[in-house]
Enzyme design. Structure first.
Site, PDB file in Angstrom:
ATOM      1  CE1 TYR A 257      -3.406   5.567   0.501  1.00  0.00           C
ATOM      2  CE2 TYR A 257      -4.280   3.334   0.456  1.00  0.00           C
ATOM      3  CZ  TYR A 257      -3.474   4.310  -0.090  1.00  0.00           C
ATOM      4  OH  TYR A 257      -2.733   4.041  -1.217  1.00  0.00           O
TER       5      TYR A 257
ATOM      6  CD1 TRP B 228       3.057   6.472 -10.163  1.00  0.00           C
ATOM      7  CD2 TRP B 228       5.177   6.529 -10.855  1.00  0.00           C
ATOM      8  NE1 TRP B 228       3.800   5.728  -9.284  1.00  0.00           N
ATOM      9  CE2 TRP B 228       5.111   5.745  -9.685  1.00  0.00           C
ATOM     10  CE3 TRP B 228       6.413   6.710 -11.466  1.00  0.00           C
ATOM     11  CZ2 TRP B 228       6.228   5.140  -9.117  1.00  0.00           C
ATOM     12  CZ3 TRP B 228       7.540   6.119 -10.901  1.00  0.00           C
ATOM     13  CH2 TRP B 228       7.440   5.350  -9.747  1.00  0.00           C
TER      14      TRP B 228
ATOM     15  CG  ASP C 281      -4.294   0.025  -4.631  1.00  0.00           C
ATOM     16  OD1 ASP C 281      -4.344  -0.223  -3.403  1.00  0.00           O
ATOM     17  OD2 ASP C 281      -3.480   0.818  -5.126  1.00  0.00           O
TER      18      ASP C 281
ATOM     19  CG  PHE D 151      -0.235  -6.192  -2.739  1.00  0.00           C
ATOM     20  CD1 PHE D 151       0.520  -6.282  -1.582  1.00  0.00           C
ATOM     21  CD2 PHE D 151      -0.307  -4.962  -3.393  1.00  0.00           C
ATOM     22  CE1 PHE D 151       1.181  -5.190  -1.066  1.00  0.00           C
ATOM     23  CE2 PHE D 151       0.355  -3.845  -2.877  1.00  0.00           C
ATOM     24  CZ  PHE D 151       1.107  -3.967  -1.711  1.00  0.00           C
TER      25      PHE D 151
ATOM     26  CG  HIS E  15       9.760   2.530  -1.138  1.00  0.00           C
ATOM     27  ND1 HIS E  15      10.039   3.816  -1.513  1.00  0.00           N
ATOM     28  CD2 HIS E  15       8.404   2.442  -1.130  1.00  0.00           C
ATOM     29  CE1 HIS E  15       8.917   4.481  -1.694  1.00  0.00           C
ATOM     30  NE2 HIS E  15       7.916   3.669  -1.472  1.00  0.00           N
TER      31      HIS E  15
ATOM     32  CG  ASN F  26       9.657  10.259   3.656  1.00  0.00           C
ATOM     33  OD1 ASN F  26       9.209  10.929   4.578  1.00  0.00           O
ATOM     34  ND2 ASN F  26       8.907   9.879   2.633  1.00  0.00           N
TER      35      ASN F  26
ATOM     36  CD  GLN G 178       5.415   9.611   5.037  1.00  0.00           C
ATOM     37  OE1 GLN G 178       4.197   9.709   5.118  1.00  0.00           O
ATOM     38  NE2 GLN G 178       6.080   9.951   3.955  1.00  0.00           N
TER      39      GLN G 178
END
Length: 353
Positions: free
Chosen positions: A155, A172, A218, A245, A263, A310, A314
């Protein structure tokens, strides 16, 4: 007489290496799709209500006629566009799949995922060789930002955060219902979606289970953006809780959803988070883990194997097998662990307290 090994080598060399050539040039396909979306080819054709000529498309996307002709030809070869000839002129229109998934007006559009893949993931993958050698993500090389705090790097700007949230939203919108209905979650009425991002999975959950409420847990800036862009006040059964969290206390609930969360993290950090979830969870409650599961024998699926690369490029984490997620959940205290494969990209693992 030639040695046996020589004959095998000669025979192999004589065969046409179609698969290897396809793999070698696979990035050409991706960039063709990315470019067509970025230029608005599919949106233009959708808005026209009728097939368009080369000249009309080039004018509409403000591109050269020569370049547009080559791009449209490639998209036609990829079965992304249909062509027909009228009065000796080739006319272009969207295929059914392009209309559904490659136009921004579609409720299941993948265009935001494509933009994120093009502008962020593709740049990170330029450093895949370095990632494999070093065993670490490549955000600093790709974007010049240090990644000690993973989500500060993800971010790194408001624009980048919105792009990531749009990516999650599109995923989603397509895959969410499958994972929230993989198990009967109706006994769980109070649900927390940890790292719930845009709220798309929360919306799918309240649609599938009319008696439940879902709270998106979040970071404050993610919650602010989600309220502004993704979740309207009409969603009475979807609410927000600001927090980290890992650092902040988790409210008690019947069920916690961790969708594409574990993940991102190492086994140690994953167990740390799952243990925290277990302690907050009400007796008889559970945790729903949603991830792209690898086969136990390492044979696939290819999508999950590529996603694991990936994650290397990342994040700090990796994709895992069902047995590996079971081990993480068990280490945190969860029992009666069940696995359901959806037949699509993402699968579901349910652990009970």
């Amino acid at each position: 007489m030639e040695p046996a090994g020589t004959t095998v080598t000669t025979t192999a060399a004589a065969a046409y290496p179609r698969k290897i050539l396809d793999y070698m040039e696979g990035f050409l396909v991706s960039k063709t799709l990315f470019t067509a979306c970025e230029l608005g080819v599919f949106d233009l054709l959708a808005s026209s209500q009728h097939p368009l000529s080369l000249e009309e498309v080039a004018l509409g996307i403000r591109a050269s006629q020569d370049g547009t002709e080559r791009l449209l030809a490639a998209c036609t070869g990829l079965d992304l566009l249909n062509t027909q000839t009228l009065d000796g002129q080739v006319m272009y229109s969207n295929t059914e799949q392009s209309s559904v998934y490659l136009t921004q007006s579609s409720p299941v559009s993948l265009t935001q995922s494509i933009h994120y893949s093009s502008k962020t993931i593709y740049l990170c993958w330029h450093y895949l060789t370095d990632a494999v050698r070093e065993g670490s993500n490549q955000y600093e090389k790709a974007f010049g930002v240090k990644s000690e705090d993973l989500f500060e790097a993800l971010y790194r700007s408001e624009e980048e955060m919105v792009k990531f949230m749009q990516l999650m939203n599109s995923i989603w919108n397509i895959c969410g219902r499958d994972v929230v209905t993989a198990f009967n979650l109706s006994p769980f009425t109070t649900i927390y979606d940890l790292g719930g991002c845009s709220g798309a999975l929360a919306k799918q959950c309240v649609l599938a289970y009319p008696e439940c409420t879902v709270t998106i847990f979040d970071l404050p800036k993610v919650v602010k953006t989600s309220r502004e862009h993704f979740v309207t006040n009409d969603n009475q059964r979807v609410s927000f809780h600001e927090g980290d969290f890992f650092k902040d206390a988790l409210p008690d609930a019947d069920l916690y959803i961790l969708a594409r969360i574990l993940h991102d993290w190492t086994d140690v950090r994953s167990i740390e988070l799952l243990t925290k979830v277990y302690r907050a969870c009400r007796p008889g409650g559970g945790v729903l883990v949603v991830e792209a599961l690898l086969c136990e024998d390492g044979s696939g699926p290819l999508t999950a194997q590529l996603y694991s690369l990936n994650m290397l490029v990342q994040t700090e984490g990796k994709e895992r097998t069902a047995a590996e997620y079971t081990a993480l959940l068990t280490a945190a205290g969860f029992q009666n662990i069940q696995v359901e494969r959806t037949g699509k990209i993402y699968d579901a693992v349910l652990g009970r307290k």
